[in-house]
Design a protein around this motif. Sequence first.
Motif, PDB file in Angstrom:
ATOM      1  N   ALA A   3       0.821  -1.206   0.000  1.00 41.01           N
ATOM      2  CA  ALA A   3       0.000   0.000   0.000  1.00 41.01           C
ATOM      3  C   ALA A   3       0.859   1.262   0.000  1.00 41.01           C
ATOM      4  CB  ALA A   3      -0.931  -0.006   1.213  1.00 41.01           C
ATOM      5  N   VAL A   4       1.941   1.245   0.756  1.00 40.42           N
ATOM      6  CA  VAL A   4       2.834   2.409   0.800  1.00 40.42           C
ATOM      7  C   VAL A   4       3.482   2.628  -0.565  1.00 40.42           C
ATOM      8  CG1 VAL A   4       5.021   3.260   1.769  1.00 40.42           C
ATOM      9  CG2 VAL A   4       3.230   2.380   3.273  1.00 40.42           C
ATOM     10  N   VAL A  38       2.170   1.853  -3.433  1.00 39.40           N
ATOM     11  CA  VAL A  38       1.126   2.401  -4.295  1.00 39.40           C
ATOM     12  C   VAL A  38       0.985   3.908  -4.068  1.00 39.40           C
ATOM     13  CG1 VAL A  38      -1.389   2.449  -4.636  1.00 39.40           C
ATOM     14  CG2 VAL A  38      -0.172   0.273  -4.624  1.00 39.40           C
ATOM     15  N   ALA A  39       0.948   4.324  -2.803  1.00 44.09           N
ATOM     16  CA  ALA A  39       0.809   5.752  -2.503  1.00 44.09           C
ATOM     17  C   ALA A  39       2.030   6.530  -2.996  1.00 44.09           C
ATOM     18  CB  ALA A  39       0.616   5.955  -1.006  1.00 44.09           C
ATOM     19  N   ALA A  40       3.228   5.994  -2.763  1.00 45.40           N
ATOM     20  CA  ALA A  40       4.446   6.687  -3.190  1.00 45.40           C
ATOM     21  C   ALA A  40       4.527   6.776  -4.713  1.00 45.40           C
ATOM     22  CB  ALA A  40       5.676   5.977  -2.626  1.00 45.40           C
ATOM     23  N   GLU A  41       4.170   5.689  -5.390  1.00 41.26           N
ATOM     24  CA  GLU A  41       4.217   5.703  -6.858  1.00 41.26           C
ATOM     25  C   GLU A  41       3.163   6.628  -7.443  1.00 41.26           C
ATOM     26  OE1 GLU A  41       3.904   1.553  -7.667  1.00 41.26           O
ATOM     27  OE2 GLU A  41       6.008   1.151  -7.156  1.00 41.26           O
ATOM     28  N   SER A  67      -1.550   5.810   7.617  1.00 42.70           N
ATOM     29  CA  SER A  67      -1.565   4.359   7.773  1.00 42.70           C
ATOM     30  C   SER A  67      -1.947   3.988   9.196  1.00 42.70           C
ATOM     31  CB  SER A  67      -0.175   3.795   7.442  1.00 42.70           C
ATOM     32  OG  SER A  67      -0.078   2.433   7.798  1.00 42.70           O
ATOM     33  N   LEU A  68      -3.000   3.182   9.334  1.00 37.82           N
ATOM     34  CA  LEU A  68      -3.389   2.590  10.612  1.00 37.82           C
ATOM     35  C   LEU A  68      -3.609   1.100  10.350  1.00 37.82           C
ATOM     36  CD1 LEU A  68      -5.181   5.570  10.435  1.00 37.82           C
ATOM     37  CD2 LEU A  68      -5.275   4.995  12.852  1.00 37.82           C
ATOM     38  N   VAL A  69      -2.529   0.386  10.272  1.00 37.52           N
ATOM     39  CA  VAL A  69      -2.569  -1.030   9.921  1.00 37.52           C
ATOM     40  C   VAL A  69      -2.699  -1.863  11.196  1.00 37.52           C
ATOM     41  CG1 VAL A  69      -1.227  -2.926   8.916  1.00 37.52           C
ATOM     42  CG2 VAL A  69      -1.300  -0.700   7.771  1.00 37.52           C
ATOM     43  N   ALA A  70      -3.728  -2.717  11.223  1.00 38.19           N
ATOM     44  CA  ALA A  70      -3.961  -3.607  12.365  1.00 38.19           C
ATOM     45  C   ALA A  70      -4.071  -2.835  13.678  1.00 38.19           C
ATOM     46  CB  ALA A  70      -2.856  -4.665  12.458  1.00 38.19           C
ATOM     47  N   LEU A  71      -4.769  -1.710  13.642  1.00 37.53           N
ATOM     48  CA  LEU A  71      -4.920  -0.882  14.842  1.00 37.53           C
ATOM     49  C   LEU A  71      -6.373  -0.694  15.255  1.00 37.53           C
ATOM     50  CD1 LEU A  71      -3.721   0.965  17.017  1.00 37.53           C
ATOM     51  CD2 LEU A  71      -3.841   2.850  15.368  1.00 37.53           C
ATOM     52  N   THR A  72      -7.281  -0.507  14.298  1.00 40.01           N
ATOM     53  CA  THR A  72      -8.651  -0.141  14.660  1.00 40.01           C
ATOM     54  C   THR A  72      -9.362  -1.225  15.454  1.00 40.01           C
ATOM     55  OG1 THR A  72      -9.390  -0.871  12.454  1.00 40.01           O
ATOM     56  CG2 THR A  72      -8.968   1.487  12.768  1.00 40.01           C
ATOM     57  N   HIS A  73      -8.908  -2.494  15.365  1.00 41.14           N
ATOM     58  CA  HIS A  73      -9.594  -3.531  16.152  1.00 41.14           C
ATOM     59  C   HIS A  73      -9.264  -3.446  17.651  1.00 41.14           C
ATOM     60  CE1 HIS A  73      -6.203  -5.670  13.892  1.00 41.14           C
ATOM     61  NE2 HIS A  73      -5.732  -5.557  15.122  1.00 41.14           N
ATOM     62  N   TYR A  74      -8.408  -2.509  18.041  1.00 37.76           N
ATOM     63  CA  TYR A  74      -8.173  -2.255  19.470  1.00 37.76           C
ATOM     64  C   TYR A  74      -8.982  -1.065  19.981  1.00 37.76           C
ATOM     65  CZ  TYR A  74      -4.175  -5.349  18.779  1.00 37.76           C
ATOM     66  OH  TYR A  74      -3.378  -6.425  18.466  1.00 37.76           O
ATOM     67  N   LEU A  75      -9.830  -0.498  19.118  1.00 35.90           N
ATOM     68  CA  LEU A  75     -10.588   0.696  19.474  1.00 35.90           C
ATOM     69  C   LEU A  75     -12.079   0.416  19.404  1.00 35.90           C
ATOM     70  CD1 LEU A  75      -8.515   3.234  17.347  1.00 35.90           C
ATOM     71  CD2 LEU A  75      -8.365   2.884  19.819  1.00 35.90           C
TER      72      LEU A  75
END
Length: 271
Positions: free
Chosen positions: A63-64, A66-69, A156-164
Motif C-alpha cells: 500500500a505504501v 502504491v501511494a508513493a508511486e 496508515s493505521l494497519v492492524a490498529l482499529t480492532h483495538y478501538l
Amino acid sequence: MTRPEAGPLPLDTGRPHPARVYDWWLGGKDNYPVDEELARRILAADETAVRGARANRRFMHRAVRVAAEAGTRQFLDIGTGIPTEPNLHQVAQRVAPESRVVYADNDPIVLRHAEALLHGCAEGSTDYVHADVRDPDTILRLAGRTLDFSRPVALSLVALTHYLGEAADGDDVYGLLARYVDALAPGSHLILSQVTADLNPEAVRKAAGLFASNGTPFFPRSLAEFSRFFTGLRLLGPGIIPVTGWRPEPEDVAAQAEGIVPVYAGVAVKP
C-alpha cells in the motif's frame, strides 16, 4: 528525530502490549515473557495469528508503494509497533528518497527503538511522536513539525482499529478516524486493515476474549462495519478484500495457499 516532550518513560512490562505481541508473531526479539505468553495463547486459539501479522506487514509495504508511486511524499503511520525492517519509511524512501515519514505510537519500548533505529534517507525525513491514537490533536500537532498537512499525506493505521471501540463516550473509533481524515488534504491516502470475525468466527472470538482478559479490549468488525471507515473516500481497486488479496505479489499468492487470514484491508483516496 523528533524527541518526546516529556522525560524518559518507565517501561511497563507487567502486562502485555499489542505492539510487543505483534512483534513476537513477526519473529522479533523486542518483547517480554508476558507478551510471548499471550502471543502463544492466542496462536493456540487462532492458528492464523502469525499468518495475519505477516500478511498485514506485506500489505503495508504494498500500500505504501502504491501511494508513493502515485506521487505521495508524506506519510503518517499511527500504531507503528516495534520497528521491523523494512519499515514504512524504508519502503517509501526506496520509491522517493525525499519522502517525509512520521511514526506515532504509545509504547515506551517503541519509543526507545525508534530513537535508535529509525534513520531515513538524507534527502527525506523520518521522525517519531510518542502519543496515543486517541489523542489526534497531539499527534497532528507534533506531526505537523515534519509534515505539511496542506499537501497530500498517506495515513496508515494497519492492524490498529480492532483495538478501538465504538462507544461515543469511549474510543468513538469512527469519529476518531473522521478527525484524522478531516485533517488531510485532498489527494491523501487512507491505509487500513482490521481483524474480522466474518472469515473465522470461532477462532477470532477466542482471540478477542484472550486479549480482553489481559487488559486489551478487542473489536473484530464485519465487512459493513469496516467499510464505514472509508465513508466519503474513493476506494482504490480491488476495494475492500481479505488482506492477502489486496494487489497481491507472488509471496502473497503463495501465502493464500496456507489458509484464510481473517483480516480485511483497503486503501482509499480523499477526493
